[in-house]
Design an enzyme around this catalytic site. Structure first.
Site, PDB file in Angstrom:
ATOM      1  N   ASP A 188      56.098  32.795  60.205  1.00 49.30           N
ATOM      2  CA  ASP A 188      55.500  33.406  61.389  1.00 49.30           C
ATOM      3  C   ASP A 188      55.072  34.842  61.166  1.00 49.30           C
ATOM      4  O   ASP A 188      54.293  35.395  61.940  1.00 49.30           O
ATOM      5  CB  ASP A 188      56.478  33.334  62.567  1.00 49.30           C
ATOM      6  CG  ASP A 188      56.655  31.912  63.031  1.00 49.30           C
ATOM      7  OD1 ASP A 188      55.657  31.182  63.036  1.00 49.30           O
ATOM      8  OD2 ASP A 188      57.787  31.527  63.353  1.00 49.30           O
ATOM      9  N   HIS A 201      65.780  33.546  58.589  1.00 51.11           N
ATOM     10  CA  HIS A 201      65.693  32.110  58.838  1.00 51.11           C
ATOM     11  C   HIS A 201      67.084  31.516  58.718  1.00 51.11           C
ATOM     12  O   HIS A 201      67.876  31.958  57.893  1.00 51.11           O
ATOM     13  CB  HIS A 201      64.755  31.442  57.816  1.00 51.11           C
ATOM     14  CG  HIS A 201      64.309  30.094  58.265  1.00 51.11           C
ATOM     15  ND1 HIS A 201      65.042  28.957  58.017  1.00 51.11           N
ATOM     16  CD2 HIS A 201      63.229  29.705  58.985  1.00 51.11           C
ATOM     17  CE1 HIS A 201      64.415  27.932  58.560  1.00 51.11           C
ATOM     18  NE2 HIS A 201      63.323  28.351  59.160  1.00 51.11           N
TER      19      HIS A 201
END
Ligand code: CMC
Length: 431
Positions: free
Chosen positions: A363, A306
């Protein structure tokens, strides 16, 4: 004493103000830099650039913290609903019971989609990706629901916001039903937001859909966790497109397009495709981890890493818990969940992933949750879009209310050819 940053260029000193946020993060204000020095900054991907001042969402990527309007995501996932969290994000405060009821009534009243819009759905090729359909349909809403001059600006805004929040859910379910050749199921006034969505997706004339409160809660948690994430790619797109003062539908449509990408919202679909590929190739998790760390292989482990989180994504921790809860409740065994758990274990011990601070993101788990609720894979990112909508709206609204707001227009460092003359066609040579 006001803090300042000192910048020296060719022996000349410039003082730049430092601004401090409410959680102590600091930024050098370079808004006068070009005027003072003639220079601009260069920051590809904007990893060091604050594009706005905001009161909506706080993230601490080093500590794994996420709060909406000050409230930790863990508390909202546990105690709130998606409708209440949407109100919180958009209006800046938790609603009173009366305000929440009023908001819910408005969402109900605006939940139907103009019947003429159904023809659009039917005319998209069956193979179209629902994200492309959704962005087109959201943009088309402006044509079906134009501004009415008799309404005040505030009334128009409230109506547009509730229309978007309510209709996006109806349109998402409609696109799924029509793509399957099934009849459209209309929203019901006696169902909550999430229950209505599940019913519109799965109710059939021959098999009524039974609302399971645990699945309704799981949907609420899924959407709450996705509801905002400060200046991510799609939100930045909404603010950028909105800065040209387009209507809200067009700005949101741009956000949906940005979210579609596999490096952003499309990752939830990409994770399931990757896990399935691993399963089909003999479930050899180590091979895929090795590929991910090979610099000569463009492969990346989807659902890992991320831009901001350099530790566990707090949303992923909650999502993982709900994956297990739903799978247990529905008594299903999903081989992809087993592969995901093994992959997580191997990757988290791998020096490459440790050195690069690569942890599973939301996700990594969200696709498994949606799969267990029978949401088809190409709808995963659509569900992310429904969840992110209140965040996009809140961010767009904040930018429109900002008295300092300007059209967003970055600069560049040009490295192309210097001036040269146009060559007539007759004098040009083939290579
Ligand atoms: N697998 C393998 N290596 C990775 C991965 C990954 N998933 N993610 C980053 N890296 C490596 C990358 O190769 C680079 O290595 P090096 O410095 O040695 O060249 C380093 O980590 C930094 O990567 P980056 O691309 O510069 O980092 P970024 O901040 O620009 O990208 C990201 C963030 C999310 C796009 C990236 O981690 C990624 O592509 N992840 C996979 C896609 C994914 O899961 N996306 C969902 C994000 S969460 C949902 C959302 O909020 O949108």
């Amino acid at each position: 004493m006001e803090e300042k940053a000192l910048l020296t260029i060719n022996g000349k000193n410039y003082e730049l103000p430092i601004i401090t946020g409410s959680e102590g993060e600091q930024a050098i204000d370079i808004s006068t830099l070009r005027k003072l020095t003639g220079l601009i900054t260069f920051d590809p991907g904007y990893a060091n650039t604050g594009s706005c001042i905001s009161t909506i969402t706080f993230m601490d990527g080093e500590k794994g913290v996420l709060r909406y309007r000050g409230i930790p995501i863990e508390q909202l996932a546990d105690k709130s609903t998606f409708v209440e969290t949407s109100y919180l994000l958009i209006n800046g405060k938790l609603p009173s019971q009366k305000e929440l009821n009023g908001f819910s009534v408005m969402l109900n009243d605006t939940s139907l989609v103009h019947e003429d819009m159904r023809h659009f759905f039917s005319n998209f090729p069956r193979s179209s990706h629902p994200m492309g359909i959704l962005s087109s349909m959201v943009n088309a809403l402006r044509a079906f629901y134009p501004e009415i001059p008799e309404r005040s600006e505030q009334e128009e805004l409230n109506l547009t916001v509730t229309r978007l929040l309510s209709k996006i859910r109806t349109m998402a379910a409609m696109s799924y039903r029509i793509s399957r050749g099934h009849s459209v199921v209309y929203p019901r006034h006696d169902y909550s937001y999430a229950a209505n969505f599940l019913n519109m997706m799965f109710e059939t004339p021959v098999r009524p859909y039974e609302i399971d409160p645990d699945l309704v809660k799981a949907m609420n948690v899924f959407w709450i966790l996705h509801a905002d994430h400060e200046q991510n790619c799609s939100t930045a797109a909404v603010r950028l497109v909105g800065s040209a003062r387009v209507n809200l539908y067009a700005a949101i449509s741009a956000g949906i397009c940005a979210l579609w990408g596999p490096l952003h919202g499309g990752a939830n679909q990409a994770v399931i495709e990757m896990l399935d590929e691993i399963r089909q190739n003999g479930s050899n998790v180590g091979t895929y981890v090795a590929r991910a760390r090979d610099k000569n292989d463009p492969f990346r482990l989807m659902g890992f890493g991320h831009r901001v989180y350099k530790t566990h994504d707090p949303r992923a921790i909650i999502m993982k818990k709900w994956c297990y809860k739903v799978i247990e409740k529905l008594n299903i065994s999903d081989p992809l969940l087993d592969i995901a758990m093994e992959l997580e274990e191997v990757a988290l011990k791998d020096p490459y992933f440790i050195d690069h601070n690569l942890y599973p993101n939301i996700d990594f788990y969200s696709g498994i949750l949606l799969r267990s609720i029978s949401i088809p894979i190409n709808m995963f990112t659509v569900l992310f879009a429904i969840g992110r909508l209140p965040g996009w709206i809140a961010q767009w609204k904040e930018s429109m209310e900002d008295p300092e707001w300007k059209i967003q227009r970055p600069r560049q460092v040009y490295i192309g050819l210097n001036e040269r003359d146009y060559i007539p066609m007759s004098e040009r040579k083939d290579k």
